[in-house]
Design an enzyme around this catalytic site. Structure first.
Site, PDB file in Angstrom:
ATOM      1  N   LYS A  33       0.887  -1.171   0.000  1.00 12.80           N
ATOM      2  CA  LYS A  33       0.000   0.000   0.000  1.00 12.80           C
ATOM      3  C   LYS A  33       0.922   1.217   0.000  1.00 12.80           C
ATOM      4  O   LYS A  33       1.570   1.526   1.008  1.00 12.80           O
ATOM      5  CB  LYS A  33      -0.907  -0.013   1.239  1.00 12.80           C
ATOM      6  CG  LYS A  33      -1.825   1.190   1.315  1.00 12.80           C
ATOM      7  CD  LYS A  33      -2.551   1.253   2.649  1.00 12.80           C
ATOM      8  CE  LYS A  33      -3.079   2.645   2.870  1.00 12.80           C
ATOM      9  NZ  LYS A  33      -3.616   2.829   4.235  1.00 12.80           N
TER      10      LYS A  33
ATOM     11  N   GLY B 196      -8.131   9.423   8.896  1.00 13.05           N
ATOM     12  CA  GLY B 196      -8.505   9.602  10.296  1.00 13.05           C
ATOM     13  C   GLY B 196      -9.552  10.663  10.542  1.00 13.05           C
ATOM     14  O   GLY B 196      -9.914  10.922  11.691  1.00 13.05           O
TER      15      GLY B 196
ATOM     16  N   ASN C 197      -9.521   2.008   9.410  1.00 11.02           N
ATOM     17  CA  ASN C 197      -8.836   1.665  10.655  1.00 11.02           C
ATOM     18  C   ASN C 197      -9.419   2.441  11.828  1.00 11.02           C
ATOM     19  O   ASN C 197     -10.030   1.881  12.741  1.00 11.02           O
ATOM     20  CB  ASN C 197      -7.334   1.938  10.499  1.00 11.02           C
ATOM     21  CG  ASN C 197      -6.487   1.429  11.652  1.00 11.02           C
ATOM     22  OD1 ASN C 197      -5.307   1.189  11.491  1.00 11.02           O
ATOM     23  ND2 ASN C 197      -7.026   1.223  12.841  1.00 11.02           N
TER      24      ASN C 197
END
Lengths: 66, 257
Positions: free
Chosen positions: B96, B157, B206
Site C-alpha cells: 500500500k 482519520g 482503521n
C-alpha cells in the site's frame, strides 16, 4: 571499535559486517529488515555489507498500521 | 468483485491494525469484522524490545492476507526503500503505497506517488496506490501497471466519509476494469455502504473501528454495512428522479369523491 548509529542511537561496535552487527546488538533470530545509509540491505546481503565508522543503520520490525 | 492482482478476497473488507486499546481487542475486532486483509507497517525496533515480534505473531494468527504500507513516507526514496524492507519481512509483493505531501491533510503527493509506483512496479511489486480521486493521476497509475486504485474518501482519520461523491463516481466509470478500494476518511458504516453502492470493490479503514467505544462491535457493523452496499450495487439500484411517482397503483382506485 567503530562508532555508528543504529536507529539514530550512537553505538560502538566491533562487528565487521551487518550480519555480525545484528548478532552483536541482540537481534539474532528477530524478524527485522535493514537499511544502511538509506539503502535497503536484503537479509542475503548482510554478510557482505561491511560496517564502517559513521554508518547509519536502520533496523525495522513489523508494527501496527492503517 | 474484481480481484486484487489475481487474488479474490472472501470479503471486501480491509482493516487496519493500529490504535486498538489492546491486542485482544484487535483480535476480537478482526474476528467480528470477517476482514480479509490486515494492513501493517514497519517501525524501528530496539533489540531489547520485542514488540514487533509479538505483533507479527498476533497478525499471523488472524489468518488474513497482509497488506504492508509505507505510511509516514514523504519522498520517493523513503517509500521505495520502505517497500523493499516490507517485502522482505512480510513475504508479499503487495504494497500500500503512501507518499504524503502535506501534513495537515495527509494529502498524498501524487507526483511522488507516480514516480514511486513506476520504480516499484519495475521491481515486481503489486502496488496499491493511496491516491486522490484525480482522474489524470489515476490514468498515469493505471498506465504504469496498477491494477488497483485506492482513492481516499476524505483525509486519513477524519471520519468525514466521501467528500467528493461526484469525483469517485467519475473515477469508477473511467476505470471499469480496475479494482478500486476506498482508503481513508470513512467514519461510519453508512459511509462504507455508500462507497460500495458506488461500485467500489473494497473498503479499507482503521480509525473508525479502533477508536470506537466498542471496536469489535463497530467492526461487525462495518462488515454488515459493506455487505449491504455490495449486495445493493449488484442488485442494480433504481435511478433517482426529480418528480414523484406513486408506488401504489392508481389504476382501479375507487371513486370516492
Amino acid at each position: 571499535m567503530k562508532q555508528i548509529h543504529v536507529n539514530s542511537e550512537q553505538v560502538n561496535c566491533e562487528s565487521l559486517n551487518l550480519a555480525e552487527l545484528l548478532n552483536e546488538l541482540g537481534y539474532a533470530g528477530a524478524i527485522v529488515a535493514t537499511a544502511v545509509n538509506g539503502q535497503f540491505v536484503a537479509q542475503t546481503n548482510r554478510q557482505q555489507l561491511v560496517i564502517k565508522t559513521g554508518d547509519q543503520v536502520e533496523v525495522l520490525a513489523p508494527m501496527q498500521g492503517g | 468483485m474484481r480481484n486484487f492482482y489475481g487474488v479474490e478476497l472472501d470479503t471486501p473488507f480491509m482493516l487496519g491494525t493500529a490504535q486498538y486499546p489492546s491486542p485482544q481487542i484487535l483480535t476480537d475486532a478482526f474476528t467480528r469484522s470477517r476482514a480479509s486483509v490486515a494492513t501493517v507497517s514497519l517501525r524501528r525496533e530496539a533489540s531489547s524490545d520485542k514488540a514487533g515480534q509479538y505483533f507479527w505473531q498476533l497478525i499471523q494468527n488472524l489468518n488474513v492476507k497482509v497488506l504492508p504500507n509505507t505510511a509516514g513516507c514523504h519522498s520517493v526514496k523513503e517509500a521505495v526503500t520502505t517497500a523493499h524492507m516490507a517485502r522482505e519481512i512480510f513475504s508479499t509483493n503487495w504494497i500500500k503505497l503512501e507518499v504524503i505531501g502535506e501534513e495537515d491533510t495527509l494529502h498524498p503527493d501524487v507526483f511522488a506517488l507516480v514516480e514511486a509506483t513506476r520504480i516499484l512496479i519495475e521491481d515486481g511489486f503489486d502496488v496499491f496506490p493511496y491516491t486522490t480521486e484525480d482522474l489524470v493521476v489515476a490514468d498515469r497509475l493505471v498506465n504504469l501497471g496498477c491494477k488497483v486504485l485506492m482513492p481516499w474518501g476524505a483525509p486519513i482519520g477524519s471520519g468525514m466519509g466521501l467528500n467528493n461523491v461526484f469525483g469517485l463516481r467519475a473515477l469508477r466509470a473511467h476505470f471499469p476494469d480496475i479494482a478500486m478500494v476506498i482508503d481513508a476518511g470513512i467514519g461510519l458504516p453508512s459511509q462504507a455502504t455508500q462507497a460500495m453502492e458506488l461500485g467500489m470493490d473494497a473498503i479499507l479503514l482503521n480509525t473508525a473501528v479502533a477508536k470506537a467505544g466498542d471496536p469489535a462491535q463497530m467492526a461487525e457493523a462495518f462488515a454488515c454495512a459493506i455487505y449491504a452496499g455490495q449486495l445493493a450495487e449488484a442488485a442494480c439500484p433504481m435511478l433517482p428522479r426529480d418528480m414523484a411517482s406513486p408506488s401504489t397503483p392508481v389504476l382501479g382506485k375507487g371513486f370516492l369523491e
